[in-house]
Design an enzyme around this catalytic site. Sequence first.
Site, mmCIF file in Angstrom:
data_model
loop_
_atom_site.group_PDB
_atom_site.id
_atom_site.type_symbol
_atom_site.label_atom_id
_atom_site.label_comp_id
_atom_site.label_asym_id
_atom_site.label_seq_id
_atom_site.Cartn_x
_atom_site.Cartn_y
_atom_site.Cartn_z
ATOM 1 N N GLU A 128 -0.893 -6.097 -4.721
ATOM 2 C CA GLU A 128 -1.211 -5.383 -5.957
ATOM 3 C C GLU A 128 -2.051 -4.184 -5.543
ATOM 4 O O GLU A 128 -3.231 -4.325 -5.233
ATOM 5 C CB GLU A 128 -1.978 -6.347 -6.890
ATOM 6 C CG GLU A 128 -1.839 -5.986 -8.351
ATOM 7 C CD GLU A 128 -2.821 -4.920 -8.760
ATOM 8 O OE1 GLU A 128 -2.470 -3.720 -8.656
ATOM 9 O OE2 GLU A 128 -3.934 -5.272 -9.170
ATOM 10 N N CYS A 154 -6.988 -0.084 -11.518
ATOM 11 C CA CYS A 154 -5.718 0.340 -10.906
ATOM 12 C C CYS A 154 -4.706 0.763 -11.959
ATOM 13 O O CYS A 154 -3.825 1.567 -11.668
ATOM 14 C CB CYS A 154 -5.160 -0.755 -10.011
ATOM 15 S SG CYS A 154 -4.979 -2.328 -10.843
HETATM 16 P P1 NAD Z 1 -11.003 0.282 0.722
HETATM 17 O O1 NAD Z 1 -9.576 0.692 0.709
HETATM 18 O O2 NAD Z 1 -11.693 0.235 2.043
HETATM 19 O O3 NAD Z 1 -11.180 -1.181 0.072
HETATM 20 C C1 NAD Z 1 -10.498 -1.626 -1.070
HETATM 21 C C2 NAD Z 1 -10.547 -3.145 -1.048
HETATM 22 O O4 NAD Z 1 -9.835 -3.618 0.084
HETATM 23 C C3 NAD Z 1 -11.970 -3.698 -0.867
HETATM 24 O O5 NAD Z 1 -12.083 -4.864 -1.642
HETATM 25 C C4 NAD Z 1 -12.073 -4.025 0.603
HETATM 26 O O6 NAD Z 1 -12.947 -5.100 0.859
HETATM 27 C C5 NAD Z 1 -10.665 -4.396 0.945
HETATM 28 N N1 NAD Z 1 -10.317 -4.084 2.311
HETATM 29 C C6 NAD Z 1 -10.522 -2.924 2.974
HETATM 30 N N2 NAD Z 1 -10.042 -3.004 4.217
HETATM 31 C C7 NAD Z 1 -9.512 -4.248 4.354
HETATM 32 C C8 NAD Z 1 -8.858 -4.937 5.415
HETATM 33 N N3 NAD Z 1 -8.593 -4.356 6.598
HETATM 34 N N4 NAD Z 1 -8.472 -6.212 5.194
HETATM 35 C C9 NAD Z 1 -8.700 -6.825 3.998
HETATM 36 N N5 NAD Z 1 -9.306 -6.224 2.974
HETATM 37 C C10 NAD Z 1 -9.697 -4.950 3.138
HETATM 38 O O7 NAD Z 1 -11.821 1.247 -0.166
HETATM 39 P P2 NAD Z 1 -12.938 1.113 -1.262
HETATM 40 O O8 NAD Z 1 -13.886 2.237 -1.043
HETATM 41 O O9 NAD Z 1 -13.517 -0.253 -1.393
HETATM 42 O O10 NAD Z 1 -12.057 1.427 -2.542
HETATM 43 C C11 NAD Z 1 -11.373 2.654 -2.580
HETATM 44 C C12 NAD Z 1 -9.944 2.537 -2.937
HETATM 45 O O11 NAD Z 1 -9.463 1.216 -3.002
HETATM 46 C C13 NAD Z 1 -9.735 3.101 -4.326
HETATM 47 O O12 NAD Z 1 -9.475 4.467 -4.247
HETATM 48 C C14 NAD Z 1 -8.556 2.358 -4.836
HETATM 49 O O13 NAD Z 1 -7.376 3.059 -4.531
HETATM 50 C C15 NAD Z 1 -8.527 1.088 -4.047
HETATM 51 N N6 NAD Z 1 -8.858 -0.078 -4.875
HETATM 52 C C16 NAD Z 1 -7.876 -0.585 -5.629
HETATM 53 C C17 NAD Z 1 -8.135 -1.661 -6.429
HETATM 54 C C18 NAD Z 1 -7.062 -2.241 -7.306
HETATM 55 O O14 NAD Z 1 -7.389 -2.868 -8.292
HETATM 56 N N7 NAD Z 1 -5.793 -2.086 -6.947
HETATM 57 C C19 NAD Z 1 -9.414 -2.202 -6.463
HETATM 58 C C20 NAD Z 1 -10.407 -1.657 -5.664
HETATM 59 C C21 NAD Z 1 -10.120 -0.582 -4.850
#
Ligand code: NAD
Length: 477
Positions: A249, A283
Amino acid sequence: MYPQVELHIAGKWRGAASGETMDIINPATGDAIGALPVATIADLDEALEAAGKGFATWRAIGAFDRYKIMRKAAELLRERAETIAAIMTTEQGKPLAEALMETRGAADTIDWFAEEARRAYGRIVPARASDVMQMVIKEPVGPVAAFTPWNFPINQAVRKVSGALAAGCSVVLKGPEDTPGSCAELIKAFNDAGVPDNVLNLVFGNPAQISEYLIPHPVIRKISFTGSTAIGKQLAALAGAHMKRVTMELGGHAPSIVFKDANLEKALKVLSANKYRNAGQVCVSPTRFLVHESVFDKFVDEFVTISKNLNVGDGHDPKTSMGPLAHSRRIDAMESFVADAEAKGAELRTGGKRIGNRGYFFEPTVFTNLPMDSRIMNEEPFGPIAAIQKFSDDEEAFAEANRLPYGLAAYAYTESGTTARALAERVESGMISINHHGIALPETPFGGVKDSGYGSEGGLEAIEAYLNTKFVTKSGL
Ligand code: NAD
């Protein structure tokens, strides 16, 4: 009071094997409010061993008894909703009313999955030979590794945990490090309701290290991730290399089309409320507003007025309509979107700046006349920035709606049945909501297409994600 948050492994709440912790921050103040244990490989090994044992225990409990335990968990969540919502607001920032709605909504999600799992029917397929019986049966897929983010600390976790538990699976959940307290309360509700030790394990730590260890591990049979498209692609590739089933997702950039025959008042009210809900960190947030030229000026003027009148503040203050962003990374992201749009000549109609320097508050921001190569027109904003563009011909709106690789949610306002039908058929998204905001109920599918991922986190499809289909044929018995 913010609770001491711990890992939950093999039925015990505890710190990490190494004793290492990271700070938990209140985004309304920037102050540290707790110390979160950082799981080590030794902790993950214990969680995996527990999940293996827990699967054997939980799948042997019939669907009816699993249903009773899950219904109890939903009741506990309802009883504790006010306390849990306060924890969520403190760690995530969203207004208390939104946190309460999320917690109570999670109880509804648990109920729905609990009930639906009792109807995970197989079927009998008529055989070609008279002494043959052909059966299709559903079995739980096995221990699940679930990864959930910080924007909806409970809602993102409850969809995965409830689907898995309902189907008879055990879980290792990597919860959100930025917002761990309310997610831990969800797990407590399940445990207090009678989910046996080992079935539900909760870890926090270094996300990359945890996913790289859990996904390939032979105990884990299913991966479910919510987060950004970039990380989702990495994790799906890793899961593919190990032939693990996956639900992804991921991000979206929802086209929100206002046609010339739209009920403008309703479109403004519903779209603006959903744009700024959770400070835009959703999202399925409406993000690319495409407004017909005949109503464009009125729509923009009123959208700007609504944006200026929002009360931005601490989510605990009842007057607050939009809280802070959840962490400092989102402030950096908003500032960079704004700088890019301004440099490329977009028109800033309101907002555009961080508010103060304590906490992570950002002004509700509206841009118009954005060049198509501005980042905001191409990347998910995930914050309180609305991009409003004008169109003259309906075909332009359809083309823009489908231009990006994202395909999660879409919204449209029109009084024409013909246009509504064309939207349903032609917009490339996993979900489309026309003339209202009707997305994200437990009983309806929730998921994307294209770069927004695959699989569903609602409806019948969400249970299927945790079930294997087995064909059994027998002769002469
Ligand atoms: P990010 O991409 O680093 O992290 C997003 C989420 O993924 C966090 O919960 C993080 O713990 C997890 N994550 C990151 N790297 C991971 C890995 N290698 N393995 C497993 N989990 C991992 O960035 P962020 O600063 O936390 O959020 C920014 C972006 O993330 C936003 O711009 C948005 O696009 C996306 N996001 C999407 C949702 C959603 O509901 N689809 C929710 C939160 C963040």
